[in-house]
Design a protein around this motif. Sequence first.
Motif, PDB file in Angstrom:
ATOM      1  N   GLU A  94       0.783  -1.035  -0.149  1.00 11.35           N
ATOM      2  CA  GLU A  94       0.381   0.028   0.048  1.00 11.35           C
ATOM      3  C   GLU A  94       0.862   1.226  -0.162  1.00 11.35           C
ATOM      4  N   LEU A  95       1.792   0.874   0.833  1.00 10.45           N
ATOM      5  CA  LEU A  95       2.941   2.650   0.431  1.00 10.45           C
ATOM      6  C   LEU A  95       3.659   2.552  -0.683  1.00 10.45           C
ATOM      7  N   ILE A  96       4.038   1.764  -1.153  1.00  9.11           N
ATOM      8  CA  ILE A  96       4.340   1.677  -2.879  1.00  9.11           C
ATOM      9  C   ILE A  96       3.348   2.484  -3.354  1.00  9.11           C
ATOM     10  N   TYR A  97       2.066   1.560  -3.321  1.00  7.06           N
ATOM     11  CA  TYR A  97       1.104   2.529  -4.432  1.00  7.06           C
ATOM     12  C   TYR A  97       0.850   4.446  -4.407  1.00  7.06           C
ATOM     13  N   ILE A  98       1.314   4.760  -2.567  1.00 11.99           N
ATOM     14  CA  ILE A  98       1.251   5.975  -2.157  1.00 11.99           C
ATOM     15  C   ILE A  98       2.297   6.791  -2.855  1.00 11.99           C
ATOM     16  N   ILE A  99       2.884   5.929  -3.061  1.00 11.73           N
ATOM     17  CA  ILE A  99       4.976   6.853  -3.185  1.00 11.73           C
ATOM     18  C   ILE A  99       4.823   6.984  -4.149  1.00 11.73           C
ATOM     19  N   ALA A 100       4.417   5.926  -4.912  1.00  9.03           N
ATOM     20  CA  ALA A 100       3.896   5.932  -6.930  1.00  9.03           C
ATOM     21  C   ALA A 100       3.431   7.218  -6.712  1.00  9.03           C
ATOM     22  N   ALA A 101       1.941   7.170  -6.401  1.00 10.44           N
ATOM     23  CA  ALA A 101       1.225   8.253  -6.698  1.00 10.44           C
ATOM     24  C   ALA A 101       1.638  10.179  -6.040  1.00 10.44           C
ATOM     25  N   VAL A 102       2.564   9.874  -4.626  1.00 16.31           N
ATOM     26  CA  VAL A 102       3.678  11.102  -4.728  1.00 16.31           C
ATOM     27  C   VAL A 102       4.368  11.816  -5.930  1.00 16.31           C
ATOM     28  N   ILE A 103       5.721  10.360  -5.634  1.00 14.39           N
ATOM     29  CA  ILE A 103       6.744  10.973  -6.769  1.00 14.39           C
ATOM     30  C   ILE A 103       5.533  11.774  -8.527  1.00 14.39           C
ATOM     31  N   GLY A 104       4.588  11.294  -8.447  1.00 11.05           N
ATOM     32  CA  GLY A 104       3.303  11.229 -10.003  1.00 11.05           C
ATOM     33  C   GLY A 104       3.104  12.434  -9.915  1.00 11.05           C
ATOM     34  N   GLY A 105       3.419  13.533  -8.222  1.00  7.80           N
ATOM     35  CA  GLY A 105       2.950  14.819  -7.891  1.00  7.80           C
ATOM     36  C   GLY A 105       1.495  14.735  -7.872  1.00  7.80           C
ATOM     37  N   CYS A 106       1.202  13.744  -6.855  1.00  4.03           N
ATOM     38  CA  CYS A 106      -0.199  14.120  -5.951  1.00  4.03           C
ATOM     39  C   CYS A 106       0.025  14.397  -5.115  1.00  4.03           C
ATOM     40  N   LEU A 107      -0.971  15.791  -4.071  1.00  7.35           N
ATOM     41  CA  LEU A 107      -0.397  16.389  -3.032  1.00  7.35           C
ATOM     42  C   LEU A 107      -0.718  15.188  -1.751  1.00  7.35           C
ATOM     43  N   ILE A 108      -0.220  15.022  -0.512  1.00 14.20           N
ATOM     44  CA  ILE A 108      -0.870  14.894   0.871  1.00 14.20           C
ATOM     45  C   ILE A 108      -1.841  14.600   1.129  1.00 14.20           C
ATOM     46  N   THR A 109      -2.208  16.476   0.603  1.00 15.40           N
ATOM     47  CA  THR A 109      -3.842  16.857   1.489  1.00 15.40           C
ATOM     48  C   THR A 109      -4.484  16.994   0.331  1.00 15.40           C
ATOM     49  N   GLY A 110      -4.096  15.990  -0.811  1.00 17.36           N
ATOM     50  CA  GLY A 110      -5.651  16.262  -1.599  1.00 17.36           C
ATOM     51  C   GLY A 110      -6.144  17.268  -2.784  1.00 17.36           C
ATOM     52  N   GLY A 111      -6.467  17.334  -3.471  1.00 19.92           N
ATOM     53  CA  GLY A 111      -6.712  18.663  -4.548  1.00 19.92           C
ATOM     54  C   GLY A 111      -5.883  18.507  -5.287  1.00 19.92           C
ATOM     55  N   TYR A 112      -5.160  18.180  -5.615  1.00 20.42           N
ATOM     56  CA  TYR A 112      -3.617  18.290  -6.439  1.00 20.42           C
ATOM     57  C   TYR A 112      -3.949  16.816  -7.088  1.00 20.42           C
ATOM     58  N   GLY A 113      -3.380  17.219  -8.349  1.00 25.72           N
ATOM     59  CA  GLY A 113      -2.487  15.364  -9.105  1.00 25.72           C
ATOM     60  C   GLY A 113      -3.642  15.608 -10.001  1.00 25.72           C
ATOM     61  N   SER A 114      -3.061  13.876 -11.117  1.00 25.42           N
ATOM     62  CA  SER A 114      -3.398  13.192 -12.228  1.00 25.42           C
ATOM     63  C   SER A 114      -3.006  11.714 -12.600  1.00 25.42           C
ATOM     64  N   ALA A 115      -3.622  11.123 -13.056  1.00 28.70           N
ATOM     65  CA  ALA A 115      -4.008  10.208 -13.415  1.00 28.70           C
ATOM     66  C   ALA A 115      -2.542   9.930 -14.255  1.00 28.70           C
ATOM     67  N   VAL A 116      -2.392  10.297 -14.957  1.00 29.52           N
ATOM     68  CA  VAL A 116      -1.114  10.115 -15.878  1.00 29.52           C
ATOM     69  C   VAL A 116       0.534  10.369 -15.034  1.00 29.52           C
ATOM     70  N   GLY A 117      -0.210  11.424 -13.982  1.00 28.66           N
ATOM     71  CA  GLY A 117       1.162  10.960 -12.997  1.00 28.66           C
ATOM     72  C   GLY A 117       0.775   9.697 -12.330  1.00 28.66           C
ATOM     73  N   ALA A 118       0.189   9.801 -11.699  1.00 20.41           N
ATOM     74  CA  ALA A 118       0.849   8.213 -10.619  1.00 20.41           C
ATOM     75  C   ALA A 118       1.604   7.373 -11.508  1.00 20.41           C
ATOM     76  N   ALA A 119       0.560   6.948 -12.893  1.00 18.73           N
ATOM     77  CA  ALA A 119       1.086   6.385 -13.916  1.00 18.73           C
ATOM     78  C   ALA A 119       2.753   6.901 -14.497  1.00 18.73           C
ATOM     79  N   VAL A 120       3.385   8.003 -14.815  1.00 20.41           N
ATOM     80  CA  VAL A 120       4.671   7.769 -14.423  1.00 20.41           C
ATOM     81  C   VAL A 120       4.984   7.893 -13.347  1.00 20.41           C
ATOM     82  N   GLY A 121       4.670   8.033 -11.945  1.00 19.63           N
ATOM     83  CA  GLY A 121       5.513   7.683 -11.005  1.00 19.63           C
ATOM     84  C   GLY A 121       5.512   5.945 -10.522  1.00 19.63           C
ATOM     85  N   ALA A 122       4.692   5.558 -10.870  1.00 20.76           N
ATOM     86  CA  ALA A 122       4.669   4.037 -11.387  1.00 20.76           C
ATOM     87  C   ALA A 122       5.695   4.050 -12.103  1.00 20.76           C
TER      88      ALA A 122
END
Lengths: 354, 334
Positions: free
Chosen positions: A280-308
């Motif tokens: 679960e941590l690895i998924y969250i890490i990938a999303a954060v590397i991909g530009g999602c903010l931990i606080t919410g409201g900002y990010g993208s699906a493409v970013g998460a995929a690139v994070g992965a």
Amino acid sequence: MTATAPAPAPSPGTKADDERLVKTSPLRKLMGRPELGSVVGAVAVFLFFAIFADSFVRAASLSTVLYASSTIGIMAVPVALLMIGGEFDLSAGVMVTSSALISSMLSYQLTANVWVGVLVSLVVTLGIGVFNGVMLTRTDPPSFIITLGTFLMLTGMNLGFTKLISGTVSTKSIADMQGFSSAKDVFASTFTIGGVDFKITILWWLALVVVATWILLRTRVGNWIYAVGGGEMAARAVGVPVNKTKIGLYMGVAFGAWISGQHLLFSFDVVQSGEGVGNELIYIIAAVIGGCLITGGYGSAVGAAVGALIFGMVSKGIVFAEWNPDWFKFFLGVMLLLATLLNHWVRKRAEVTK
Amino acid sequence: MARTRTWVSIALAGALGASLAGCSSTGGKRAEDARKAASAQGRAAVDTPRWTFAMVTHSGDGDTFWDIVQSGAKQAAVKDNINFLYSHNAEAQQQAQLVDAAVDKRVDGIIVTLAKPDAMKAAVARAEKAGIPVITVNSGSEQSKAFGALTHIGQDETIAGEAVGDELNKRGRKKALCILHEQGNVGHEQRCAGVKKTFHGTVQNLYVQGTSMPDVQSSIGAKLQADKSIDSVVTLGAPYADTAVKARKDAGSTAEVDTFDLNAKVAAELKDGTLGFAVDQQPYLQGYEAVDLLWLYKYNADVLGGGKPVLTGPQIITKDQAAALEEYTKRGTR
């Protein structure tokens, strides 16, 4: 948080100054995208390993990297959507294992066609997502605590039920049962392009990115997700169905867990009940590397995929580079930190030039 | 909410209907039940008092290996009229606390693993002081006697690794890859070090994330692609052997896959030649003997091993023995 904030109301009569009518160049638009930083990071990581690992830029090696990235990405995309919506899901890792265990054991115990198990597993896994969502929206504690509870319960149930039903801690093989080969085609087959084998999880991954991006950018639900993550109170005040959106997001994560779980089952025949913890941590890490903010409201699906993709490239690139394995985790940490810092820096620059 | 509920019930009804209609005519539980024609129900073979033995291991959750150890111990407990208690924790400190709890319960015997010996020392000493006989199993052959245990039952990990090295030599291998699925596990390091000691070729270690099979597969695949000269892959746990086979196929490598420990899949793959060989330390025997030896000690003051560890392995299993063992792996005792 500011990605979708409405433009300030223009003063009447100054049509020419209306900033909504100012044409932004495509380059400007690109610079404003949340995934830009992660794409630059991914390119940097790719070039790095292309230089330092001889065998990295081979079609077969890239296929391995894409496989590793896709197994993370399938979960990172819905996890990212959930994070944009301002919530966490710590149960995502073991939910994958639960989903695989359900299909395997149900098919085996009923001696049913394995597709029966696969479909029941979909229903039950989505049910777990609904449980997370409903618990969150009906009670007060943060999602961190609620899904931590689900995480522990699922970990225990995976082991307890498997032991109770199979008598051992792993499931029995269902490879000789009807429906297995067709289900394997869907969830765990390989396809060949130019003589190189690719895993089908890569297609699932891309499909999820496309669907998630479409939802985020082209539908009303997408606006709801950004609004809920940006400010729950404000969103509620303007009539966004906050609870439904959050339950839906948890169901999205559950759906990803179902695909990953079925892949696990049909590519390895047997499922170990103790698996999935920590992912679960690895998924969250990938999303954060991909530009999602931990606080919410900002990010993208493409970013998460690139994070992965970055995570997949780094973890396999270290193997390709044949560095001393004792330091594997250290290298992983350094590379991820550098990729994320570069990502952050690029985004800051992009915001300045806007 | 009402509409959601309707949807859920429709989905459940559909799923149930599908499960009744879509039966598989091959495999599954029905086939297993057919196999289990007649197995006798276990009954105590002795009429000694019902003593209570506690077993405390360093196993993680859902470990196949420890499941087999437990299975052996339970079988012996039934036969010896023993009330058998099992507990485990991968954290040394927690494991020591579990031993303390067993001592507090005033059990009649304790079986314990010494994966992290120093952390267990005080707990074992406390059991001795309380007059409870202790037998160590699996790990800790060097410390067992010094800590005051009656006997140690297990496999010396270094010797087991050496056996693998010898077998690889016999098979004319040149370059081996040792797959560690738990970074920092002392036993794992000893096994790979053992292989390195006797193998004439070179050995490389590779750490993989044991909790994620896709990661294990892609890491081994990546390594095999990076180094085409690797001609043998050694996994340290049975579940990882089959994954290594898949990685080998992905990488288009011809390396032989060999493994420590057995399970049903490994036995089947040894039989059809997919795997080279397996090193078995007979976990069933470790559990079974531990309970039985405690019983012998309580009943007859018997001690086995003469102060030296009683080894349960390494036993090299190849194609020839695999067929005979396949049935036992399926019922979870090998």
